[in-house]
Design a protein around this motif. Sequence first.
Motif, short mmCIF file in Angstrom:
data_model
loop_
_atom_site.label_atom_id
_atom_site.label_comp_id
_atom_site.label_asym_id
_atom_site.label_seq_id
_atom_site.Cartn_x
_atom_site.Cartn_y
_atom_site.Cartn_z
N PHE A 42 30.89 33.37 50.89
CA PHE A 42 31.56 33.19 49.53
C PHE A 42 30.80 33.74 48.45
CE2 PHE A 42 32.75 28.28 50.71
CZ PHE A 42 33.64 28.84 51.72
N SER A 43 29.91 34.49 48.48
CA SER A 43 29.24 35.30 47.63
C SER A 43 29.63 37.00 47.39
CB SER A 43 27.73 35.25 47.73
OG SER A 43 27.08 34.02 47.68
N CYS A 44 30.57 37.15 48.36
CA CYS A 44 31.01 38.54 48.47
C CYS A 44 31.66 39.06 47.09
CB CYS A 44 31.93 38.92 49.78
SG CYS A 44 30.76 38.74 51.02
N VAL A 45 32.27 38.22 46.43
CA VAL A 45 33.10 38.35 45.20
C VAL A 45 32.20 38.17 44.04
CG1 VAL A 45 35.14 37.98 43.89
CG2 VAL A 45 35.36 38.01 46.36
N GLU A 46 32.22 39.26 43.10
CA GLU A 46 31.72 39.09 41.80
C GLU A 46 32.57 39.07 40.77
OE1 GLU A 46 28.27 38.79 40.98
OE2 GLU A 46 27.44 38.39 42.77
N VAL A 47 32.73 38.11 39.84
CA VAL A 47 33.74 38.05 39.07
C VAL A 47 33.77 39.47 38.03
CG1 VAL A 47 34.54 36.91 37.02
CG2 VAL A 47 33.89 35.59 39.03
N SER A 48 32.48 39.68 37.62
CA SER A 48 32.37 41.02 36.91
C SER A 48 32.97 42.20 37.64
CB SER A 48 30.96 41.40 36.45
OG SER A 48 30.18 41.30 37.46
N ASP A 49 32.59 42.49 39.05
CA ASP A 49 33.20 43.56 39.68
C ASP A 49 34.84 43.33 39.74
OD1 ASP A 49 30.70 44.74 40.13
OD2 ASP A 49 30.44 43.89 41.92
N LEU A 50 35.19 42.37 40.06
CA LEU A 50 36.57 42.02 40.36
C LEU A 50 37.40 42.38 39.05
CD1 LEU A 50 39.07 41.02 41.77
CD2 LEU A 50 38.38 38.81 40.86
N MET A 51 36.65 42.21 37.61
CA MET A 51 37.39 42.50 36.43
C MET A 51 37.63 43.82 36.36
SD MET A 51 36.05 39.54 33.52
CE MET A 51 37.47 39.41 32.56
N ASP A 52 36.49 44.58 36.70
CA ASP A 52 36.46 46.05 36.51
C ASP A 52 37.53 46.64 37.46
OD1 ASP A 52 35.37 48.64 35.68
OD2 ASP A 52 34.95 48.68 37.79
N ARG A 53 37.64 46.02 38.59
CA ARG A 53 38.83 46.55 39.47
C ARG A 53 40.00 46.16 39.03
NH1 ARG A 53 36.50 45.43 45.60
NH2 ARG A 53 34.85 46.65 45.64
N LEU A 54 40.24 44.94 38.51
CA LEU A 54 41.54 44.69 37.91
C LEU A 54 41.92 45.33 36.88
CD1 LEU A 54 41.29 40.65 38.19
CD2 LEU A 54 42.88 42.18 39.50
N ALA A 55 41.08 45.84 36.01
CA ALA A 55 41.25 46.55 34.79
C ALA A 55 41.54 47.86 35.30
CB ALA A 55 40.01 46.63 33.88
N ARG A 56 40.93 48.75 36.11
CA ARG A 56 41.36 50.00 36.59
C ARG A 56 42.60 49.93 37.22
NH1 ARG A 56 37.50 51.71 40.69
NH2 ARG A 56 36.40 49.43 40.63
N THR A 57 42.91 48.83 38.07
CA THR A 57 44.29 49.02 38.62
C THR A 57 45.17 48.64 37.55
OG1 THR A 57 43.18 47.87 40.58
CG2 THR A 57 45.52 47.53 40.25
N ALA A 58 45.12 48.04 36.59
CA ALA A 58 45.95 47.83 35.11
C ALA A 58 46.30 49.14 34.79
CB ALA A 58 45.53 46.76 34.47
N SER A 59 45.11 49.88 34.71
CA SER A 59 45.48 51.14 34.07
C SER A 59 46.48 52.11 34.78
CB SER A 59 44.06 51.86 33.91
OG SER A 59 43.45 51.62 32.71
N ALA A 60 45.96 51.96 36.04
CA ALA A 60 46.86 52.74 37.12
C ALA A 60 48.32 52.46 37.17
CB ALA A 60 46.28 52.70 38.72
N VAL A 61 48.64 51.13 37.22
CA VAL A 61 50.08 50.57 37.30
C VAL A 61 50.60 50.76 35.77
CG1 VAL A 61 51.07 48.12 37.03
CG2 VAL A 61 49.33 48.24 38.77
N ALA A 62 49.94 50.84 34.88
CA ALA A 62 50.69 51.15 33.76
C ALA A 62 50.49 52.90 33.33
CB ALA A 62 49.89 50.52 32.33
N GLY A 63 50.02 53.49 34.00
CA GLY A 63 50.01 55.14 33.87
C GLY A 63 49.04 55.32 32.48
N THR A 64 48.18 54.74 32.29
CA THR A 64 47.40 54.97 31.11
C THR A 64 45.56 55.22 31.69
OG1 THR A 64 46.79 54.44 28.76
CG2 THR A 64 47.03 52.47 30.31
#
Length: 156
Positions: free
Chosen positions: A8-30
């Motif tokens: 259950f400890s494998c997911v860190e919220v701060s790491d997840l936010m970083d991954r989500l933000a990076r993916t949002a950049s890729a999705v939006a092309g920015t």
Amino acid sequence: MRELIAAFSCVEVSDLMDRLARTASAVAGTAYSGFVRVDALRQEALSVHVHAPPGDPLRMRRWLDESGMLKELALASSTVRLAPDTSVGEPGFLATPVPVVAREHTFLWVAGRRFGDGDEHLLCRFATAAARGLEAASELEAAVRLLRGVRAFRPA
């Protein structure tokens, strides 16, 4: 118990936010994206994560703090879109609410170009997926706390 806590400890919220933000950049092309958290009373907004290229050429961190956009997001209940205007330092900005079940409101944003209706639709759909991931990570963190409590009080 240890194995369950480790799983259950494998997911860190701060790491997840970083991954989500990076993916949002890729999705939006920015190259720019991030999260803004708004308090429950909708009086204050705080930038909680910024994804930017090295050196932050558009100075997004500074722009968020000085532009009044955080105040605008504090008052917003729906998507906010701002067209780029280099003459006044506006980078182009799109923010959408992240539909999380919490006391605070969260926005996912992307910046750095002109955004249209298609971008808005795509970011809204991505924000919904991000919300599910953030909620799941939060629930796993809560489960770990409960399991640690069980382990601490179990008979020897």
